[in-house]
Design a protein around this motif. Sequence first.
Motif, PDB file in Angstrom:
ATOM      1  N   MET A   1       1.249  -1.221   0.191  1.00 24.61           N
ATOM      2  CA  MET A   1      -0.276   0.275   0.056  1.00 24.61           C
ATOM      3  C   MET A   1       0.851   1.468   0.224  1.00 24.61           C
ATOM      4  O   MET A   1       1.816   1.105   0.485  1.00 24.61           O
ATOM      5  N   PRO A   2       0.496   2.724  -1.124  1.00 19.65           N
ATOM      6  CA  PRO A   2       1.504   3.364  -0.724  1.00 19.65           C
ATOM      7  C   PRO A   2       1.570   4.014  -0.222  1.00 19.65           C
ATOM      8  O   PRO A   2       0.676   4.114   1.185  1.00 19.65           O
ATOM      9  N   VAL A   3       2.860   5.051   0.821  1.00 19.37           N
ATOM     10  CA  VAL A   3       2.834   5.977   1.817  1.00 19.37           C
ATOM     11  C   VAL A   3       1.856   7.426   1.885  1.00 19.37           C
ATOM     12  O   VAL A   3       1.089   7.250   2.470  1.00 19.37           O
ATOM     13  N   VAL A   4       1.526   7.184   0.301  1.00 16.64           N
ATOM     14  CA  VAL A   4       0.578   9.056   0.428  1.00 16.64           C
ATOM     15  C   VAL A   4      -0.484   8.097  -1.102  1.00 16.64           C
ATOM     16  O   VAL A   4      -0.238   7.979  -1.630  1.00 16.64           O
ATOM     17  N   SER A   5      -1.582   8.909  -0.660  1.00 13.30           N
ATOM     18  CA  SER A   5      -2.869   8.930  -1.743  1.00 13.30           C
ATOM     19  C   SER A   5      -2.637   9.951  -2.848  1.00 13.30           C
ATOM     20  O   SER A   5      -2.998  10.673  -2.416  1.00 13.30           O
ATOM     21  N   LEU A   6      -2.217   9.844  -3.643  1.00  9.07           N
ATOM     22  CA  LEU A   6      -2.048  10.899  -4.754  1.00  9.07           C
ATOM     23  C   LEU A   6      -3.430  10.755  -5.611  1.00  9.07           C
ATOM     24  O   LEU A   6      -4.155   9.935  -5.778  1.00  9.07           O
ATOM     25  N   ASP A   7      -3.858  12.180  -6.317  1.00  7.33           N
ATOM     26  CA  ASP A   7      -4.971  12.309  -6.584  1.00  7.33           C
ATOM     27  C   ASP A   7      -4.662  12.171  -8.352  1.00  7.33           C
ATOM     28  O   ASP A   7      -3.816  11.711  -8.604  1.00  7.33           O
ATOM     29  N   ASN A   8      -5.594  12.523  -9.496  1.00  4.76           N
ATOM     30  CA  ASN A   8      -5.792  11.995  -9.915  1.00  4.76           C
ATOM     31  C   ASN A   8      -4.885  13.089 -10.650  1.00  4.76           C
ATOM     32  O   ASN A   8      -5.053  13.326 -12.377  1.00  4.76           O
ATOM     33  N   THR A   9      -3.830  13.970 -10.779  1.00  6.24           N
ATOM     34  CA  THR A   9      -3.950  15.260 -11.597  1.00  6.24           C
ATOM     35  C   THR A   9      -1.564  15.128 -11.352  1.00  6.24           C
ATOM     36  O   THR A   9      -1.891  14.863 -10.240  1.00  6.24           O
ATOM     37  N   ILE A  10      -1.191  15.770 -12.079  1.00 10.92           N
ATOM     38  CA  ILE A  10       0.148  16.159 -12.593  1.00 10.92           C
ATOM     39  C   ILE A  10       0.419  17.738 -12.888  1.00 10.92           C
ATOM     40  O   ILE A  10      -0.046  17.290 -14.279  1.00 10.92           O
ATOM     41  N   THR A  11       1.068  18.220 -12.463  1.00 14.73           N
ATOM     42  CA  THR A  11       1.910  18.902 -13.419  1.00 14.73           C
ATOM     43  C   THR A  11       3.392  18.871 -13.230  1.00 14.73           C
ATOM     44  O   THR A  11       4.247  18.793 -13.351  1.00 14.73           O
ATOM     45  N   LEU A  12       3.611  19.295 -14.776  1.00 13.37           N
ATOM     46  CA  LEU A  12       4.888  18.677 -15.180  1.00 13.37           C
ATOM     47  C   LEU A  12       5.603  20.824 -14.976  1.00 13.37           C
ATOM     48  O   LEU A  12       5.399  21.316 -16.020  1.00 13.37           O
ATOM     49  N   ALA A  13       6.485  20.776 -14.319  1.00 18.34           N
ATOM     50  CA  ALA A  13       7.234  21.938 -14.017  1.00 18.34           C
ATOM     51  C   ALA A  13       8.677  21.972 -14.443  1.00 18.34           C
ATOM     52  O   ALA A  13       9.037  21.797 -15.007  1.00 18.34           O
ATOM     53  N   LEU A  14       8.126  23.610 -15.432  1.00 10.18           N
ATOM     54  CA  LEU A  14       9.321  23.836 -16.475  1.00 10.18           C
ATOM     55  C   LEU A  14      10.009  25.578 -15.600  1.00 10.18           C
ATOM     56  O   LEU A  14       9.192  26.041 -15.576  1.00 10.18           O
ATOM     57  N   GLY A  66      16.245  20.963 -19.377  1.00 12.91           N
ATOM     58  CA  GLY A  66      15.685  19.924 -18.434  1.00 12.91           C
ATOM     59  C   GLY A  66      15.627  19.381 -17.315  1.00 12.91           C
ATOM     60  O   GLY A  66      15.702  18.626 -16.619  1.00 12.91           O
ATOM     61  N   ASN A  67      15.572  20.495 -16.641  1.00 12.59           N
ATOM     62  CA  ASN A  67      15.054  20.399 -15.307  1.00 12.59           C
ATOM     63  C   ASN A  67      13.123  20.284 -14.923  1.00 12.59           C
ATOM     64  O   ASN A  67      13.058  20.697 -14.016  1.00 12.59           O
ATOM     65  N   THR A  68      12.754  19.912 -15.661  1.00 15.52           N
ATOM     66  CA  THR A  68      11.464  19.449 -14.937  1.00 15.52           C
ATOM     67  C   THR A  68      11.359  19.038 -13.870  1.00 15.52           C
ATOM     68  O   THR A  68      12.055  17.940 -13.635  1.00 15.52           O
ATOM     69  N   VAL A  69      10.075  19.080 -12.985  1.00 17.12           N
ATOM     70  CA  VAL A  69       9.890  19.041 -12.187  1.00 17.12           C
ATOM     71  C   VAL A  69       7.822  18.110 -11.830  1.00 17.12           C
ATOM     72  O   VAL A  69       7.442  18.765 -12.339  1.00 17.12           O
ATOM     73  N   PRO A  70       8.192  16.831 -12.039  1.00 13.98           N
ATOM     74  CA  PRO A  70       6.602  16.262 -11.559  1.00 13.98           C
ATOM     75  C   PRO A  70       6.134  16.897 -10.090  1.00 13.98           C
ATOM     76  O   PRO A  70       6.610  16.391  -9.548  1.00 13.98           O
ATOM     77  N   VAL A  71       4.848  16.902 -10.762  1.00 18.02           N
ATOM     78  CA  VAL A  71       4.309  18.340  -8.995  1.00 18.02           C
ATOM     79  C   VAL A  71       2.647  17.575  -9.017  1.00 18.02           C
ATOM     80  O   VAL A  71       2.222  17.154 -10.069  1.00 18.02           O
ATOM     81  N   PHE A  72       2.745  16.613  -8.556  1.00 17.28           N
ATOM     82  CA  PHE A  72       1.898  15.143  -7.575  1.00 17.28           C
ATOM     83  C   PHE A  72       1.071  15.550  -7.214  1.00 17.28           C
ATOM     84  O   PHE A  72       1.011  16.650  -5.550  1.00 17.28           O
ATOM     85  N   GLY A  73      -1.275  16.535  -7.688  1.00 16.15           N
ATOM     86  CA  GLY A  73      -2.136  16.608  -6.597  1.00 16.15           C
ATOM     87  C   GLY A  73      -2.482  15.806  -5.066  1.00 16.15           C
ATOM     88  O   GLY A  73      -2.374  14.256  -5.616  1.00 16.15           O
ATOM     89  N   VAL A  74      -2.512  16.730  -4.189  1.00 12.45           N
ATOM     90  CA  VAL A  74      -2.776  15.626  -2.926  1.00 12.45           C
ATOM     91  C   VAL A  74      -3.511  16.298  -2.737  1.00 12.45           C
ATOM     92  O   VAL A  74      -4.316  17.598  -2.692  1.00 12.45           O
ATOM     93  N   ALA A  75      -4.523  15.467  -1.672  1.00 14.47           N
ATOM     94  CA  ALA A  75      -6.110  16.657  -1.104  1.00 14.47           C
ATOM     95  C   ALA A  75      -5.102  17.544   0.122  1.00 14.47           C
ATOM     96  O   ALA A  75      -5.731  18.209   0.770  1.00 14.47           O
ATOM     97  N   ASP A  76      -4.472  16.818   0.806  1.00 15.28           N
ATOM     98  CA  ASP A  76      -3.736  16.880   1.952  1.00 15.28           C
ATOM     99  C   ASP A  76      -2.108  17.169   2.274  1.00 15.28           C
ATOM    100  O   ASP A  76      -1.641  16.267   2.553  1.00 15.28           O
TER     101      ASP A  76
END
Length: 123
Positions: A1-14, A66-76
């Motif tokens: 089971m994952p440690v964190v519950s992510l929502d269904n969104t991701i932002t690729l930050a450049l 080349g510095n893309t940062v994946p940003v994972f959405g969370v509820a809390d």
Amino acid sequence: MPVVSLDNTITLALSVRDRHVSADWYKEKLGFELLYHFDEAGWSEMQTKTEGVTLGLGEQAEPSPGNTVPVFGVADIAEARTALERVEVKFDGPTETIEGMVSTATFYDPDGNALMLAQDLSK
């Protein structure tokens, strides 16, 4: 089971020199739709052609390619950060909040790659 519950969104930050020029480029070349420019924060966001995936453009005087940062959405974000810290995930400073917009926290994988959690505060 994952440690964190992510929502269904991701932002690729450049990191970019000029968000407005970059936004026009992504619109013209890839058909992305501008969601907003938040000039006070030096941030713009675009909807990609993939559901749940946005492209964030952070303005910097000297961006590093080349510095893309994946940003994972969370509820809390506080709960998610605490859960990751509990399993010894390293964070880069405190959680940052732009009231009424977003709270973010940068953390690192075992190889030092930056990742980020984000809680949408606009809802």
